[in-house]
Design an enzyme around this catalytic site. Structure first.
Site, mmCIF file in Angstrom:
data_model
loop_
_atom_site.group_PDB
_atom_site.id
_atom_site.type_symbol
_atom_site.label_atom_id
_atom_site.label_comp_id
_atom_site.label_asym_id
_atom_site.label_seq_id
_atom_site.Cartn_x
_atom_site.Cartn_y
_atom_site.Cartn_z
ATOM 1 N N ASP A 86 53.449 38.636 -95.412
ATOM 2 C CA ASP A 86 52.462 37.975 -96.258
ATOM 3 C C ASP A 86 51.300 38.924 -96.550
ATOM 4 O O ASP A 86 50.805 39.614 -95.647
ATOM 5 C CB ASP A 86 51.958 36.721 -95.535
ATOM 6 C CG ASP A 86 50.874 35.994 -96.299
ATOM 7 O OD1 ASP A 86 51.182 35.477 -97.382
ATOM 8 O OD2 ASP A 86 49.728 35.951 -95.802
ATOM 9 N N GLU A 114 55.117 41.173 -99.561
ATOM 10 C CA GLU A 114 54.405 40.511 -100.646
ATOM 11 C C GLU A 114 53.360 41.527 -101.097
ATOM 12 O O GLU A 114 52.389 41.789 -100.370
ATOM 13 C CB GLU A 114 53.735 39.221 -100.171
ATOM 14 C CG GLU A 114 53.033 38.490 -101.298
ATOM 15 C CD GLU A 114 52.297 37.235 -100.828
ATOM 16 O OE1 GLU A 114 52.339 36.221 -101.545
ATOM 17 O OE2 GLU A 114 51.673 37.277 -99.746
#
Length: 694
Positions: free
Chosen positions: A342, A379
């Site tokens: 993330d 990401e």
């Protein structure tokens, strides 16, 4: 627990609580603490506080003979409470072990969880004991009888990723025991479902223990997605049906036996402790100045490149070690097959600067022999300066490709000038990824993800409808490139329903025909809707839980067929980028772009904003190793415009085109054609070269 407790020096080499068969070694890092208390909570109640007797460098440690797994514990750290200097020590606060392998539950929101006195900013420490409101860390022996468990080791080019939420995937399955848990996710009905669908990996939204933010708790909402990590080693307690970490291991073992990999979405860029007004639960109380990046001009404040209040200080070697230890733990002890990071750009920031693809985090990951065996997905953005880095990550990272998502949606919505963007995405987003020896599979192609509309909502809503989140519909993406096809939300109009179903088939077909690594959002294949909510992070309810009773069986079968078609044709799974010039196989180019009149696309065609259709002839890229079974070409037509006649490329002598896919007629199973064919409006057609000299 022994009747009398004596603590020995123990070892500093292994952080956390480690059971060795005779007792437990405790070790915790704090560079700036002046004293460290170990707090034990025996079954009979009460709290036993023991000073850790040794400090080796910045690791405090001690060993207690006779302790066994199941003992509850925590820490109290002593040191200066001086926020302006970055220190927030407060021994009144019970702290979770950052290396805890299991937690008893979640913090219960109370002002006593705050290290400061609420109402006096954060300048005055709060004297109240937080222990009554804190979960306990638990001593665990994570040994598990794996038997002959072997990772599936699916190659990236064969991968089809299925992004799923542990609870939302099975909470509404009537045929699953322990729905909404790790055990439910790997139950027999679900294993049968995954294998028939054809996916190769499940990418789970965060399963490391996390917190529900106080502002959500006060609105009777829940942190559903889990992007507020509390413990980097502990499985989320809510997903344990019987409270045993072996349940996670059992899930992995069962998925592996079905040939399915497990990829974890991990959040190492920030923690759930928030900004300077957040709670003191673990890292902040153990050593705030080491665990977090603080503002240089005012160490009371936190660098907030994540948008979540704080940023983990990966520059500190012991913090980086914690992340690396966590990753290795999930691979070596829990047997997972990969990670999706993330806000990965945050992990690659050096000091106070911007993104650095040579950052220590990447160096540590890339040299690690354990992590070299698993899939790594970034990401590729955060909200910090220069945080958008699509294509900028070093090998072997794959990257979520939001440009793929947006350009495919724009084309099928009918946006002017969207054909070149579609062509770029069909061929692996080469502009971003064709460098540094990176393969086309580095692009993780997605139509949807947990963050945003579901696929059904992409074709059913023009605007987001997030009112249930309690933020006045201000949250969530404003630009979704979606289209309701005439009616906002649910409708009984047969024409609208048919158009939406065809649009979904078009988009799913596009995904499976594109170079790169495809990822499907769980539920898209059965028509799951969130009622237009494109930010359902706090909707732990039927908004987010997949409604299997209303599954769209026709679209499920179409999705299965498209995955199967991709797996049957290596040409679609090539690692080498296709190019229309200067790359040949046996004297032939490996990529051709065609107009409907049978002529090659010219520059003026690419620049035509009204162009709504594109033909792509794909061949095996130059340098690709020979395959035992390879077709010589696939020809795909992407038609967002009206119905039209299309002149197919002339096949070699003795060969014809086998019409294998038509999203306007999904029941089509094959038809040999040549010359001119009629292509339906708003459709995808795929032809495979068939036959040859006898």
């Amino acid at each position: 627990m022994p009747k009398t407790i004596s603590i020995a020096a123990g070892r500093s080499t292994q952080l956390g609580a480690t059971f060795d068969g005779d007792g437990v070694n405790f070790a915790v890092f704090s560079q700036n603490a002046t004293r460290m208390e170990l707090c034990l909570f025996p079954e009979g109640g009460g709290e036993v506080r023991i000073d850790l007797p040794e400090r080796n460098g910045d690791v405090w440690h001690g060993y207690i003979s006779g302790l066994t797994p199941g003992m509850h514990y925590g820490y109290r750290a002593h040191g200066p409470y001086a926020p302006a200097q970055g220190h927030r020590f407060n021994p009144a606060k019970l702290l979770m072990d950052p290396y805890a392998k299991r937690l008893t539950g979640h913090p219960q929101w109370n002002d006593a969880l705050m290290g400061y006195t609420v109402g006096k900013e954060d300048s005055v420490p709060d004297p109240r004991d937080s222990a009554p409101y804190m979960p306990r860390s638990v001593v665990e022996d994570p040994a598990f009888s794996w038997g002959r468990d072997l990772p599936p080791q699916v190659t990236v080019e064969q991968s089809v990723i299925y992004e799923a939420h542990v609870k939302g995937l099975t909470a509404r399955r009537r045929d699953v025991r322990f729905p909404g848990t790790f055990l439910g996710l790997a139950s027999d009905p679900m294993l049968d479902y995954y294998t028939k669908l054809g996916i190769t990996a499940i990418e789970l939204l965060p399963v490391q223990a996390f917190l529900t933010d106080r502002f959500l708790h006060e609105k009777n909402l829940t942190n559903y997605w889990g992007y507020q990590t509390l413990g980097f080693f502990a499985p989320e307690p809510k997903y344990l049906a019987r409270g045993k970490i072996a349940e996670f291991q059992q899930m992995v073992a069962r998925l592996h036996r079905a040939g399915i990999e497990v990829i974890l979405d991990v959040v190492y860029n920030h923690t759930c402790e928030g900004n300077e007004l957040g709670p003191t639960l673990s890292f902040r109380g153990l050593d705030n100045a080491s665990y977090y990046r603080l503002m240089p001009e005012d160490k009371r404040l936190y660098v907030n490149d994540t948008g979540c209040g704080n940023t983990v200080n990966v520059d500190h070697p012991m913090v980086l070690r914690m992340i690396m230890d966590s990753l290795r733990y999930w691979v070596e002890v829990m047997h997972v097959d990969g990670f999706r990071f993330d806000l990965c750009s945050t992990l690659a920031r050096v000091d106070e600067g911007g993104f650095d693809r040579g950052a220590a985090f990447f160096d540590a990951i890339r040299q690690d022999p354990v992590l070299a065996q698993v899939k790594l997905i970034a990401e590729p953005w955060d909200i910090g300066p220069g945080g958008y880095q699509l294509g900028g990550f070093p090998p072997p990272f794959l990257e979520w490709n939001d440009k793929y998502r947006d350009r495919v949606r724009m084309f099928w919505r009918g946006d002017a000038g969207s054909v070149p963007g579609l062509a770029d995405r069909l061929t692996g987003s080469a502009l971003q990824f064709d460098h540094s020896g990176r393969p086309a599979t580095a692009s993780v192609n997605l139509l949807t993800a947990h963050d945003g509309f579901t696929l059904h909502d992409v074709v059913s809503y023009t605007k987001k409808h997030n009112d249930a989140n309690g933020e006045g519909n201000r949250d969530g993406h404003g630009q979704n490139y979606s289209d309701n096809l005439g009616v906002e939300g649910p409708t009984r109009k047969k024409g609208v329903i048919a158009a939406r179903n065809r649009r979904k088939r078009n988009m799913m077909a596009t995904l499976m025909l594109s170079q790169g690594t495809p990822m499907i959002l769980a539920g898209d294949e059965v028509g799951h809707t969130q009622g237009g909510n494109n930010n359902a992070y706090c909707q732990d309810n039927q908004t987010s839980w997949i409604d299997w009773d209303r599954a769209d069986g026709d679209f499920l079968e179409f999705t299965r067929a498209m995955i199967r078609f991709r797996q049957e044709h290596p040409l679609l799974r090539q690692k080498l980028f296709l190019h229309s010039r200067e790359r040949t196989v046996d004297g032939r180019e490996d990529l051709f772009w065609w107009r409907s009149d049978g002529q090659p696309m010219a520059q003026e065609d690419w620049e035509d904003p009204e162009l709504r259709a594109l033909g792509a002839e794909l061949r095996m890229a130059s340098g690709t190793p020979a395959y035992a079974e390879t077709e010589e070409a696939i020809f795909a037509i992407f038609n967002r415009g009206p119905a039209r006649d299309w002149i197919l490329p002339d096949p070699p002598s003795g060969m014809e085109w086998d019409w294998r896919i038509d999203t306007a007629e999904p029941e089509r199973v094959g038809e040999l054609v040549r010359g001119t064919v009629g292509i339906a409006g708003d459709s995808v057609s795929v032809f495979v070269l068939w036959g040859g000299p006898e």
